[in-house]
Each structure stands twice: as structure tokens, then as C-alpha cells.
Design a protein around this motif. Structure first.
Motif, PDB file in Angstrom:
ATOM      1  N   THR A  26       0.824  -1.201   0.000  1.00 47.29           N
ATOM      2  CA  THR A  26       0.000   0.000   0.000  1.00 47.29           C
ATOM      3  C   THR A  26       0.862   1.257   0.000  1.00 47.29           C
ATOM      4  OG1 THR A  26      -1.702  -1.198   1.225  1.00 47.29           O
ATOM      5  CG2 THR A  26      -1.887   1.201   1.172  1.00 47.29           C
ATOM      6  N   LEU A  27       0.531   2.164  -0.923  1.00 50.95           N
ATOM      7  CA  LEU A  27       1.237   3.432  -1.063  1.00 50.95           C
ATOM      8  C   LEU A  27       0.328   4.558  -0.600  1.00 50.95           C
ATOM      9  CD1 LEU A  27       3.817   4.833  -2.331  1.00 50.95           C
ATOM     10  CD2 LEU A  27       2.338   5.278  -4.310  1.00 50.95           C
ATOM     11  N   TYR A  28       0.846   5.417   0.256  1.00 48.48           N
ATOM     12  CA  TYR A  28       0.136   6.602   0.734  1.00 48.48           C
ATOM     13  C   TYR A  28       0.888   7.817   0.217  1.00 48.48           C
ATOM     14  CZ  TYR A  28      -1.920   3.258   3.977  1.00 48.48           C
ATOM     15  OH  TYR A  28      -2.578   2.172   4.523  1.00 48.48           O
ATOM     16  N   THR A  29       0.272   8.581  -0.685  1.00 49.22           N
ATOM     17  CA  THR A  29       0.960   9.775  -1.188  1.00 49.22           C
ATOM     18  C   THR A  29       0.626  10.965  -0.304  1.00 49.22           C
ATOM     19  OG1 THR A  29      -0.741  10.692  -2.662  1.00 49.22           O
ATOM     20  CG2 THR A  29       0.651   8.914  -3.560  1.00 49.22           C
ATOM     21  N   SER A  30       1.578  11.867  -0.216  1.00 49.60           N
ATOM     22  CA  SER A  30       1.288  13.159   0.388  1.00 49.60           C
ATOM     23  C   SER A  30       0.492  13.964  -0.616  1.00 49.60           C
ATOM     24  CB  SER A  30       2.597  13.885   0.718  1.00 49.60           C
ATOM     25  OG  SER A  30       3.270  13.219   1.749  1.00 49.60           O
ATOM     26  N   GLY A  31      -0.190  14.976  -0.144  1.00 51.04           N
ATOM     27  CA  GLY A  31      -0.924  15.845  -1.053  1.00 51.04           C
ATOM     28  C   GLY A  31       0.024  16.538  -2.012  1.00 51.04           C
ATOM     29  N   GLN A  32      -0.367  16.575  -3.253  1.00 58.57           N
ATOM     30  CA  GLN A  32       0.426  17.270  -4.266  1.00 58.57           C
ATOM     31  C   GLN A  32      -0.301  18.541  -4.684  1.00 58.57           C
ATOM     32  OE1 GLN A  32       3.495  16.667  -5.792  1.00 58.57           O
ATOM     33  NE2 GLN A  32       3.761  15.141  -4.177  1.00 58.57           N
ATOM     34  N   ILE A  33       0.483  19.591  -4.867  1.00 59.82           N
ATOM     35  CA  ILE A  33      -0.029  20.839  -5.405  1.00 59.82           C
ATOM     36  C   ILE A  33       0.682  21.085  -6.731  1.00 59.82           C
ATOM     37  CG2 ILE A  33      -0.698  21.759  -3.158  1.00 59.82           C
ATOM     38  CD1 ILE A  33       1.833  23.490  -3.190  1.00 59.82           C
ATOM     39  N   ALA A  34       0.309  22.148  -7.419  1.00 61.42           N
ATOM     40  CA  ALA A  34       0.785  22.391  -8.782  1.00 61.42           C
ATOM     41  C   ALA A  34       2.143  23.086  -8.828  1.00 61.42           C
ATOM     42  CB  ALA A  34      -0.245  23.190  -9.555  1.00 61.42           C
ATOM     43  N   ILE A  35       3.147  22.424  -8.279  1.00 54.86           N
ATOM     44  CA  ILE A  35       4.513  22.920  -8.402  1.00 54.86           C
ATOM     45  C   ILE A  35       5.174  22.160  -9.539  1.00 54.86           C
ATOM     46  CG2 ILE A  35       6.778  23.106  -7.318  1.00 54.86           C
ATOM     47  CD1 ILE A  35       5.357  23.323  -4.609  1.00 54.86           C
ATOM     48  N   GLY A  40      10.356  24.571 -10.106  1.00 60.66           N
ATOM     49  CA  GLY A  40      10.004  24.923  -8.740  1.00 60.66           C
ATOM     50  C   GLY A  40       8.920  25.989  -8.659  1.00 60.66           C
ATOM     51  N   GLU A  41       8.396  26.387  -9.808  1.00 57.31           N
ATOM     52  CA  GLU A  41       7.373  27.430  -9.866  1.00 57.31           C
ATOM     53  C   GLU A  41       5.971  26.826  -9.779  1.00 57.31           C
ATOM     54  OE1 GLU A  41       8.076  30.795 -10.033  1.00 57.31           O
ATOM     55  OE2 GLU A  41      10.164  30.183  -9.795  1.00 57.31           O
ATOM     56  N   LEU A  42       5.048  27.589  -9.230  1.00 59.24           N
ATOM     57  CA  LEU A  42       3.644  27.188  -9.200  1.00 59.24           C
ATOM     58  C   LEU A  42       3.027  27.353 -10.587  1.00 59.24           C
ATOM     59  CD1 LEU A  42       2.483  28.821  -5.868  1.00 59.24           C
ATOM     60  CD2 LEU A  42       2.560  26.381  -6.364  1.00 59.24           C
ATOM     61  N   VAL A  43       2.159  26.426 -10.956  1.00 54.97           N
ATOM     62  CA  VAL A  43       1.418  26.495 -12.219  1.00 54.97           C
ATOM     63  C   VAL A  43      -0.005  26.918 -11.865  1.00 54.97           C
ATOM     64  CG1 VAL A  43       0.593  25.187 -14.212  1.00 54.97           C
ATOM     65  CG2 VAL A  43       2.855  24.684 -13.232  1.00 54.97           C
ATOM     66  N   LEU A  44      -0.262  28.211 -11.963  1.00 59.07           N
ATOM     67  CA  LEU A  44      -1.558  28.750 -11.559  1.00 59.07           C
ATOM     68  C   LEU A  44      -2.224  29.533 -12.685  1.00 59.07           C
ATOM     69  CD1 LEU A  44      -0.589  30.002  -7.967  1.00 59.07           C
ATOM     70  CD2 LEU A  44      -1.677  27.846  -8.602  1.00 59.07           C
ATOM     71  N   THR A 106     -14.310  14.998  -2.342  1.00 61.33           N
ATOM     72  CA  THR A 106     -13.868  16.330  -2.754  1.00 61.33           C
ATOM     73  C   THR A 106     -14.407  17.306  -1.729  1.00 61.33           C
ATOM     74  OG1 THR A 106     -13.964  15.684  -5.081  1.00 61.33           O
ATOM     75  CG2 THR A 106     -13.897  18.044  -4.604  1.00 61.33           C
ATOM     76  N   VAL A 107     -13.501  18.081  -1.146  1.00 63.45           N
ATOM     77  CA  VAL A 107     -13.869  18.957  -0.048  1.00 63.45           C
ATOM     78  C   VAL A 107     -13.381  20.376  -0.335  1.00 63.45           C
ATOM     79  CG1 VAL A 107     -13.578  19.357   2.433  1.00 63.45           C
ATOM     80  CG2 VAL A 107     -13.584  17.022   1.546  1.00 63.45           C
ATOM     81  N   GLN A 108     -14.271  21.345  -0.156  1.00 64.94           N
ATOM     82  CA  GLN A 108     -13.847  22.740  -0.244  1.00 64.94           C
ATOM     83  C   GLN A 108     -13.245  23.135   1.099  1.00 64.94           C
ATOM     84  OE1 GLN A 108     -16.450  25.709  -2.054  1.00 64.94           O
ATOM     85  NE2 GLN A 108     -15.870  27.160  -0.447  1.00 64.94           N
ATOM     86  N   VAL A 109     -12.083  23.785   1.029  1.00 64.07           N
ATOM     87  CA  VAL A 109     -11.385  24.214   2.239  1.00 64.07           C
ATOM     88  C   VAL A 109     -11.148  25.720   2.191  1.00 64.07           C
ATOM     89  CG1 VAL A 109     -10.277  21.974   2.612  1.00 64.07           C
ATOM     90  CG2 VAL A 109      -9.126  23.692   1.222  1.00 64.07           C
ATOM     91  N   ALA A 110     -10.864  26.299   3.333  1.00 64.66           N
ATOM     92  CA  ALA A 110     -10.674  27.743   3.413  1.00 64.66           C
ATOM     93  C   ALA A 110      -9.379  28.189   2.735  1.00 64.66           C
ATOM     94  CB  ALA A 110     -10.680  28.192   4.875  1.00 64.66           C
ATOM     95  N   ARG A 111      -8.331  27.357   2.855  1.00 62.88           N
ATOM     96  CA  ARG A 111      -7.040  27.767   2.312  1.00 62.88           C
ATOM     97  C   ARG A 111      -6.158  26.544   2.139  1.00 62.88           C
ATOM     98  NH1 ARG A 111      -2.986  32.094   5.091  1.00 62.88           N
ATOM     99  NH2 ARG A 111      -1.680  32.419   3.260  1.00 62.88           N
ATOM    100  N   LEU A 112      -5.299  26.574   1.114  1.00 57.26           N
ATOM    101  CA  LEU A 112      -4.358  25.493   0.850  1.00 57.26           C
ATOM    102  C   LEU A 112      -2.937  26.046   0.853  1.00 57.26           C
ATOM    103  CD1 LEU A 112      -6.389  23.738  -1.977  1.00 57.26           C
ATOM    104  CD2 LEU A 112      -5.765  22.717   0.219  1.00 57.26           C
ATOM    105  N   PRO A 113      -1.930  25.166   0.994  1.00 53.49           N
ATOM    106  CA  PRO A 113      -0.540  25.638   1.001  1.00 53.49           C
ATOM    107  C   PRO A 113      -0.220  26.491  -0.231  1.00 53.49           C
ATOM    108  CG  PRO A 113      -0.637  23.309   1.538  1.00 53.49           C
ATOM    109  CD  PRO A 113      -2.024  23.714   1.116  1.00 53.49           C
ATOM    110  N   LYS A 114       0.544  27.545  -0.022  1.00 48.50           N
ATOM    111  CA  LYS A 114       0.978  28.451  -1.088  1.00 48.50           C
ATOM    112  C   LYS A 114      -0.194  29.076  -1.840  1.00 48.50           C
ATOM    113  CE  LYS A 114       5.597  26.620  -1.755  1.00 48.50           C
ATOM    114  NZ  LYS A 114       6.396  27.810  -1.503  1.00 48.50           N
ATOM    115  N   ASN A 115      -1.365  29.078  -1.194  1.00 47.09           N
ATOM    116  CA  ASN A 115      -2.581  29.672  -1.766  1.00 47.09           C
ATOM    117  C   ASN A 115      -2.969  29.075  -3.119  1.00 47.09           C
ATOM    118  OD1 ASN A 115      -3.141  31.510   0.388  1.00 47.09           O
ATOM    119  ND2 ASN A 115      -1.382  32.689  -0.308  1.00 47.09           N
ATOM    120  N   VAL A 116      -2.715  27.775  -3.295  1.00 48.37           N
ATOM    121  CA  VAL A 116      -3.131  27.098  -4.522  1.00 48.37           C
ATOM    122  C   VAL A 116      -4.634  26.844  -4.473  1.00 48.37           C
ATOM    123  CG1 VAL A 116      -0.863  26.035  -4.868  1.00 48.37           C
ATOM    124  CG2 VAL A 116      -2.643  24.776  -3.621  1.00 48.37           C
ATOM    125  N   ASN A 117      -5.165  26.333  -5.576  1.00 50.30           N
ATOM    126  CA  ASN A 117      -6.602  26.106  -5.683  1.00 50.30           C
ATOM    127  C   ASN A 117      -7.010  24.652  -5.544  1.00 50.30           C
ATOM    128  OD1 ASN A 117      -7.364  28.919  -6.397  1.00 50.30           O
ATOM    129  ND2 ASN A 117      -5.963  28.494  -8.093  1.00 50.30           N
TER     130      ASN A 117
END
Length: 126
Positions: A26-35, A40-44, A106-117
Motif C-alpha cells: 500500500t502506497l500513501y501519497t502526500s498531497g500534491q499541489i501544482a509545483i 520549482g514554480e507554481l502552475v496557476l 472532494t472537499v472545499q477548504v478555506a485555504r491550501l498551502p501556497k494559496n493554490v486552488n
């Protein structure tokens, strides 16, 4: 037994965690954001490109553990605006065979790391 999974093809962790942990089959991934792992740049530029980068990052982590999206049994999607759901779902869904798609929330949250969506984590089994 716990095995740390890290690959340069996905963004380096931005805190005290690893990209994924493999225990048994079993593999557990950490959350990924659009880096972008190369720059190393955000894709927003827009929500579809942001989601695509997230999925590409997850794909790299899965491949580092010798798995694919076919191995994913559970996904957790965190989004900053539920109005983006349809566009995120379109990109996310393109990575799976609908007949064998994983369980998901799928959950809407108030804020995510680095202000991603969008941030996505997964559980996969060999």
C-alpha cells in the motif's frame, strides 16, 4: 515495514514529510499541489492547467513506486472553490478508467498551502 518514496520528477516536499510512504503493498501519497518539479514554480495559469500539474506530480510519485493510476483505490481532493469542481473533475477523470475509478471525496477548504486552488492525495495498492 515502511519505505520512503521520493522522486526528482515530482516537487520536493516543502515541510517535514515525504512524497509517499510504501508499507507492504500500500502506497500513501502526500498531497500534491501544482509545483512544476523542474522549475520549482507554481502552475496557476488556470484551474485546468493547475489540476493537470497536480496529476502529473502524482503520476511521477506512483511511477517511483512502480504503480500507475490503475493502482489507486482512494483519492482525496481539496479545493478552494467548489465552483471549480467541474473543471477539476474533467482533468482528474481523464487519468482514470471510469469503470475502475477509485473511491474519492472532494472537499472545499478555506485555504491550501501556497494559496493554490487544488491539492490531491491518493492511496494505491499493488
Amino acid at each position: 515495514m515502511k519505505k520512503v518514496i521520493n522522486t526528482p520528477k515530482a516537487p520536493a516536499p516543502i515541510g517535514p514529510y515525504n512524497q509517499a510512504i510504501l508499507t507492504g503493498n500500500t502506497l500513501y501519497t502526500s498531497g500534491q499541489i501544482a509545483i512544476n518539479p523542474v522549475t520549482g514554480e507554481l502552475v496557476l495559469t488556470d484551474i485546468k492547467n493547475e489540476t493537470k500539474q497536480v496529476m502529473q506530480n502524482l503520476q511521477a510519485v506512483l511511477e517511483a513506486a512502480e504503480m500507475t493510476f490503475a493502482n489507486v483505490i482512494k483519492s482525496s481532493i481539496f479545493i478552494s472553490d467548489m465552483d471549480d469542481f467541474a473543471q477539476i473533475n474533467e482533468i482528474y477523470g481523464s487519468y482514470f478508467d471510469e469503470a475502475n475509478a477509485p473511491a474519492r471525496e472532494t472537499v472545499q477548504v478555506a485555504r491550501l498551502p501556497k494559496n493554490v486552488n487544488v491539492e490531491i492525495s491518493m492511496i494505491a495498492v499493488k
